[in-house]
Design a protein around this motif. Structure first.
Motif, mmCIF file in Angstrom:
data_model
loop_
_atom_site.group_PDB
_atom_site.id
_atom_site.type_symbol
_atom_site.label_atom_id
_atom_site.label_comp_id
_atom_site.label_asym_id
_atom_site.label_seq_id
_atom_site.Cartn_x
_atom_site.Cartn_y
_atom_site.Cartn_z
ATOM 1 N N GLU A 150 9.583 -16.790 16.133
ATOM 2 C CA GLU A 150 11.309 -17.205 17.816
ATOM 3 C C GLU A 150 11.858 -17.847 17.346
ATOM 4 O O GLU A 150 13.556 -17.483 17.896
ATOM 5 N N GLU A 151 11.849 -18.112 16.392
ATOM 6 C CA GLU A 151 13.018 -19.074 15.805
ATOM 7 C C GLU A 151 14.476 -18.546 14.930
ATOM 8 O O GLU A 151 15.771 -18.868 15.329
ATOM 9 N N ASP B 216 5.847 -23.955 25.336
ATOM 10 C CA ASP B 216 7.347 -24.217 23.974
ATOM 11 C C ASP B 216 7.775 -25.889 24.146
ATOM 12 O O ASP B 216 7.857 -25.762 25.172
ATOM 13 N N MET B 217 7.228 -26.622 23.037
ATOM 14 C CA MET B 217 7.224 -27.765 22.981
ATOM 15 C C MET B 217 6.891 -28.742 24.123
ATOM 16 O O MET B 217 7.179 -28.757 25.107
ATOM 17 N N ASP C 32 8.287 -28.684 18.195
ATOM 18 C CA ASP C 32 9.035 -27.360 18.325
ATOM 19 C C ASP C 32 8.157 -26.261 16.996
ATOM 20 O O ASP C 32 8.317 -26.769 16.221
ATOM 21 N N ASN C 33 7.242 -25.618 16.775
ATOM 22 C CA ASN C 33 5.930 -25.251 17.788
ATOM 23 C C ASN C 33 4.408 -25.325 17.981
ATOM 24 O O ASN C 33 3.465 -24.753 18.383
ATOM 25 N N HIS D 205 4.811 -20.109 19.670
ATOM 26 C CA HIS D 205 4.829 -19.672 18.254
ATOM 27 C C HIS D 205 4.825 -20.480 17.446
ATOM 28 O O HIS D 205 4.782 -21.640 16.946
HETATM 29 ZN ZN LIG Z 1 10.053 -23.477 20.039
#
Ligand SMILES: [Zn+2]
Length: 493
Positions: free
Chosen positions: A338-339, A366-367, A306-307, A284
């Motif tokens: 996404e967030e 993710d991360m 992130d990210n 994302h």
């Molecule tokens: Zn994320």
């Protein structure tokens, strides 16, 4: 075994061996295209203050998306979004409390976003007496019907370990209690801080001003409909508790749309038939933008881990596929929003730019650049989250061949308090019954703070995660059969 059978099987195994060798050889040629220096450069660019934290619902996310599309083009990826472009735009619907909203307790008028926080938007006019309760579980509907229920935040009954972070403590108390009280007939719910809730006050203001987001077809994220949830500071406790106290409020909601975007690119497969199927690599683009977390300190949440980590990883994987395509096609999506609730991935899963049936697997990251250098998380490999044993086994085998990360097994469990499996972009695809796994190096103390900066990322680890994800995807893309869904697969929620 008879001799002729033995010969046939020797012959067959030679063919199979050489096919596997060729696969391994082409993989190693391509993996050289995954370069630590390039990953580092992309990570630092994307996580720079220039992009102001890439918040969905602002021009900053769109700007970052344009940059990613340009890098995808330079990497040799073809556009796979709408109308021959790299983009799939979709409208975000933002819902927030209107600034004209007013709150009055007794004779005192409270200043919105200074003395009072209105939790979520609604349309309501309330003029009613206050009834103060100490435990919402022990109050009957008769007592509160038609009244404004006031209560102080309390840890009582909150056994969840998340309560240690004030902001989460507040969120969970509101979520749990507001609904209960509304169901018993409260006209409005008035929370008063305790010491712990007071610590979350400054963070809550920009968050509540911002409001919530959704896309068409997804439910609104408000808890209550038409019943205001109001929060005042601890200093107002005596006023609220005065006998025969009254409460008046006019609360308005506002809704408007703003574009968000998924960046979509592909590398065509080499096999005439299998090229119509896609292995989807997912990340994302967005993070949390500019927030006044602490006055005078860095207010940009750059979301390096992130990210930006996974965004950079996808570009590197794209370069590798461009150098050596697999039999199946590779699809790359840098999701938007996404967030704000996995909105870009929900949108794509609902409106895919390639036939939905052609998505054979989703590899979401993710991360992927923090924590111990030799550990990682792979989610979607433990029931009830395991939706494809075939896919999970390929990823595990590639880990054994490659980086040999010690894999965390706790965060994938349905009982894990973070519910982490439900918090990234593979989820909408899982809900569409597409095999999916989630690569991550898990959360850390810098998570969702302005200190999540590129300089803190372990680039070597990020490169290993990238290669592992690539190797998994390349194997899936060359496998004779597409990964199967576990029979009877069903998520716990
Ligand atoms: Zn994320």
């Amino acid at each position: 075994m008879r001799k002729d059978h033995l010969l046939v099987s020797l012959f067959l195994s030679t063919i199979l061996c050489s096919a596997e060798q060729a696969n391994a050889q082409s993989k190693s040629t391509a993996i050289a295209a995954i370069r630590q220096e390039e990953i580092k450069k992309d990570l630092f660019t994307l996580a720079d203050d220039h992009f102001r934290g890439r918040e969905a619902g602002t021009p900053d996310e769109l700007k970052a998306a344009m940059w990613l599309a340009e890098q995808a083009r330079k990497a040799g990826l073809e556009p796979a979004g709408d109308d021959g472009t790299y983009f799939q735009f979709y409208p975000l619907i933002r819902e927030r409390v209107g600034d004209r909203s007013t709150v009055k307790i007794g004779n005192r008028t409270f200043d919105l976003w200074k003395d009072v926080i209105i939790w979520e938007p609604c349309f309501a006019t309330v003029d009613a007496p206050i009834v103060f309760v100490t435990n919402p579980d022990h109050v009957d509907a008769e007592t509160i019907k038609g009244k404004v229920v006031a209560l102080q935040f309390t840890e009582q009954g909150q056994s969840d370990p998340r309560k240690v972070i004030p902001w989460r403590y507040v969120s969970f108390v509101v979520r749990d209690w507001a609904l209960k009280l509304a169901n018993k007939g409260a006209k409005a719910i008035l929370f008063v801080s305790d010491d712990r809730a007071e610590q979350a006050w400054n963070r809550a203001i920009p968050d509540r001003i911002r409001g919530t987001y959704r896309i068409e077809g997804r439910p609104s994220r408000q808890y209550l409909n038409g019943i205001p949830i109001v929060w005042v500071k601890k200093e107002a406790l005596d006023l609220v508790r005065q006998p025969n106290q009254t409460f008046q409020a006019n609360v308005y909601g506002e809704a408007f749309t703003y574009p968000s975007v998924n960046v979509v690119a592909k590398v065509k497969g080499t096999d005439a038939k299998l090229a119509n199927e896609y292995v989807l690599f997912s990340a994302h683009t967005d993070h949390d933008g500019v927030r006044e977390v602490e006055p005078g300190k860095d207010s940009i949440l750059n979301g390096a881990d992130d990210n930006a980590t996974a965004c950079a990883a996808l570009l590197a994987i794209g370069r590798a596929f461009h150098k050596q395509p697999a039999k199946r096609s590779a699809l790359f999506i840098w999701h938007g929003a996404e967030e704000r609730g996995l909105l870009g991935s929900y949108y794509f899963a609902e409106h895919p730019t390639v036939p939905a049936q052609s998505l054979v697997a989703v590899l979401n990251a993710d991360m992927i650049g923090m924590n111990a250098p030799d550990s990682a998380g792979l989610l979607g490999i433990t029931p009830p989250h395991l939706n494809s044993a075939d896919l999970a086994n390929i990823a595990l085998a590639e880990n054994a061949k490659g980086p040999k990360f010690k894999l965390d097994t706790a965060w994938d469990k349905a009982t894990h308090f973070e519910g982490f499996y439900f918090r990234s972009d593979h989820l909408p695809y899982v809900r569409k019954n597409i095999p999916a796994i989630f690569f991550t190096t898990l959360t850390h103390p810098l998570y969702h703070t302005p200190a999540d900066e590129a300089a803190t990322i372990n680039i070597e680890k990020l490169t290993k995660m990238t290669k592992w994800m690539y190797a998994t995807g390349f194997s899936v893309a060359n496998a004779p059969e597409r990964p199967k869904i576990v029979e009877g697969f069903k998520l716990e929620k």
